[in-house]
Design an enzyme around this catalytic site. Sequence first.
Site, mmCIF file in Angstrom:
data_model
loop_
_atom_site.group_PDB
_atom_site.id
_atom_site.type_symbol
_atom_site.label_atom_id
_atom_site.label_comp_id
_atom_site.label_asym_id
_atom_site.label_seq_id
_atom_site.Cartn_x
_atom_site.Cartn_y
_atom_site.Cartn_z
ATOM 1 N N ASP A 1 0.934 -1.143 -0.073
ATOM 2 C CA ASP A 1 -0.011 -0.101 -0.236
ATOM 3 C C ASP A 1 0.918 1.320 -0.109
ATOM 4 O OD1 ASP A 1 1.003 0.286 2.501
ATOM 5 O OD2 ASP A 1 -1.153 0.251 3.472
ATOM 6 N N HIS A 2 0.451 2.469 0.222
ATOM 7 C CA HIS A 2 1.118 3.706 0.392
ATOM 8 C C HIS A 2 2.089 3.704 1.368
ATOM 9 C CE1 HIS A 2 -2.224 3.765 2.931
ATOM 10 N NE2 HIS A 2 -1.513 4.730 3.709
ATOM 11 N N CYS B 1 2.977 -3.432 3.998
ATOM 12 C CA CYS B 1 2.114 -2.426 4.435
ATOM 13 C C CYS B 1 2.808 -1.556 5.660
ATOM 14 C CB CYS B 1 0.797 -2.681 4.711
ATOM 15 S SG CYS B 1 0.462 -4.103 6.118
ATOM 16 N N THR C 1 2.457 -2.039 8.849
ATOM 17 C CA THR C 1 2.914 -3.214 10.089
ATOM 18 C C THR C 1 2.901 -4.149 9.527
ATOM 19 O OG1 THR C 1 0.454 -3.414 10.339
ATOM 20 C CG2 THR C 1 1.597 -1.721 11.793
ATOM 21 N N HIS D 1 5.875 -31.230 9.158
ATOM 22 C CA HIS D 1 5.496 -30.062 9.212
ATOM 23 C C HIS D 1 4.476 -30.012 7.904
ATOM 24 C CE1 HIS D 1 8.316 -28.620 11.931
ATOM 25 N NE2 HIS D 1 9.239 -29.148 11.304
HETATM 26 C C1 RB5 Z 1 -2.191 2.439 6.626
HETATM 27 O O1 RB5 Z 1 -2.225 3.700 7.248
HETATM 28 C C2 RB5 Z 1 -1.979 1.229 7.515
HETATM 29 O O2 RB5 Z 1 -3.291 1.018 8.073
HETATM 30 C C3 RB5 Z 1 -1.766 0.144 6.775
HETATM 31 O O3 RB5 Z 1 -0.436 0.321 5.862
HETATM 32 C C4 RB5 Z 1 -1.264 -1.068 7.368
HETATM 33 O O4 RB5 Z 1 -0.282 -0.902 8.260
HETATM 34 C C5 RB5 Z 1 -2.538 -1.991 7.940
HETATM 35 O O5 RB5 Z 1 -2.295 -2.960 8.550
#
Ligand code: RB5
Length: 143
Positions: A11-12, A68, A70, A136
């Site tokens: 994502d961004h 992303c 996190t 596994h």
């Molecule tokens: C974006 O602000 C954030 O929510 C996304 O990148 C991610 O961390 C979601 O789990």
Amino acid sequence: MENKKIVIASDHAGYDLKEKIKKYLAENGYEVTDCGTNSTDSCDYPEFANKLCLAIKDDPEMKGILICGTGIGMSMAANRHSHIRAALCHNEFTARLTRQHNNANVLCMGARTIGEELAFETMKVFLDTEFMGGKHERRINMF
Ligand code: RB5
């Protein structure tokens, strides 16, 4: 033979790290498919997780990388797909173990929770470690 095809998406929040990783992979012999996003403009991470999961659906050997803020949202979205074993990793140890024990096919990382150098080391271990199989395999077949 090692599968050098890989799919990547973010994502961004993960865009800058995705671009750096993409460049590294392309320079190191991987055929990289980028499922977006294509800028740091705010977007919805599940859209890109879903695109990546569909892109690797027909090749059981293919791996993906999702980034992303996190890594958590990406891993949640990816694991809704039954052919995906997505692992959120923070270091080489978790990357090695999730390949050896879980046969993870998607690596998730958080661009806001991991330094760039550690992200690269985590990714290299993930790509270079083989699944151990045996007990596994039985366990992942129970998913
Ligand atoms: C974006 O602000 C954030 O929510 C996304 O990148 C991610 O961390 C979601 O789990």
